[in-house]
Design a protein around this motif. Sequence first.
Motif, short mmCIF file in Angstrom:
data_model
loop_
_atom_site.label_atom_id
_atom_site.label_comp_id
_atom_site.label_asym_id
_atom_site.label_seq_id
_atom_site.Cartn_x
_atom_site.Cartn_y
_atom_site.Cartn_z
N HIS A 59 48.35 28.51 40.36
CA HIS A 59 47.60 29.71 40.71
C HIS A 59 47.00 29.50 42.10
O HIS A 59 46.63 28.38 42.46
CB HIS A 59 46.44 29.94 39.72
N LYS A 61 44.47 28.98 44.95
CA LYS A 61 43.17 28.32 44.89
C LYS A 61 42.04 29.36 44.82
O LYS A 61 41.09 29.19 44.07
CB LYS A 61 42.99 27.42 46.11
N GLN A 62 42.16 30.43 45.59
CA GLN A 62 41.12 31.47 45.58
C GLN A 62 40.97 32.11 44.20
O GLN A 62 39.87 32.39 43.76
CB GLN A 62 41.44 32.55 46.61
N MET A 63 42.08 32.34 43.54
CA MET A 63 42.03 32.94 42.21
C MET A 63 41.34 32.00 41.23
O MET A 63 40.48 32.42 40.44
CB MET A 63 43.44 33.25 41.73
N LYS A 64 41.71 30.74 41.28
CA LYS A 64 41.11 29.75 40.39
C LYS A 64 39.60 29.65 40.64
O LYS A 64 38.81 29.63 39.70
CB LYS A 64 41.78 28.39 40.60
N GLU A 65 39.22 29.61 41.92
CA GLU A 65 37.80 29.52 42.26
C GLU A 65 37.04 30.76 41.81
O GLU A 65 35.89 30.67 41.38
CB GLU A 65 37.63 29.32 43.77
N GLN A 66 37.68 31.91 41.91
CA GLN A 66 37.05 33.17 41.50
C GLN A 66 36.79 33.18 40.00
O GLN A 66 35.75 33.66 39.55
CB GLN A 66 37.94 34.35 41.88
N GLU A 67 37.71 32.66 39.21
CA GLU A 67 37.59 32.75 37.76
C GLU A 67 36.79 31.61 37.13
O GLU A 67 36.10 31.82 36.14
CB GLU A 67 38.99 32.79 37.13
N GLU A 68 36.88 30.40 37.68
CA GLU A 68 36.23 29.26 37.05
C GLU A 68 34.71 29.40 37.08
O GLU A 68 34.12 29.63 38.13
CB GLU A 68 36.63 27.95 37.75
N ASP A 70 32.84 31.70 36.04
CA ASP A 70 32.31 33.06 36.13
C ASP A 70 32.26 33.64 34.72
O ASP A 70 33.29 33.81 34.08
CB ASP A 70 33.21 33.90 37.03
N LYS A 72 32.01 36.53 33.65
CA LYS A 72 32.82 37.73 33.49
C LYS A 72 34.23 37.37 33.03
O LYS A 72 34.78 37.99 32.13
CB LYS A 72 32.87 38.50 34.82
N TRP A 73 34.83 36.33 33.65
CA TRP A 73 36.18 35.93 33.30
C TRP A 73 36.22 35.21 31.95
O TRP A 73 37.15 35.38 31.17
CB TRP A 73 36.80 35.06 34.40
#
Length: 94
Positions: A59, A61-68, A70, A72-73
Amino acid sequence: AKDAKQIDWLFGPFAFRSSLADTWLAYTGTSWDAQMIPYVRAVRNENRRISSVTIDFRHPKQMKEQEEGDPKWTNKRLQQLNILFDLLGEHELS
């Protein structure tokens, strides 16, 4: 069943033999459940075997950082699992 425990069941891309197409086409789901529920039913009801193939994918890196981490995710993933449980019911998951 040993291989199935190591599969990332929620990973998007998947493939199956054309002989199994009816199993997927028979399910009327319209979202990610249209992938997951036929998986479970093929294994449980048709004694099908699922295996995993390693691919070179990560995935972004930005997506992983956004979801980990959080909430909401985390909540979204929990809702998805609850929907899956509701759709399959205790009979198919036990």
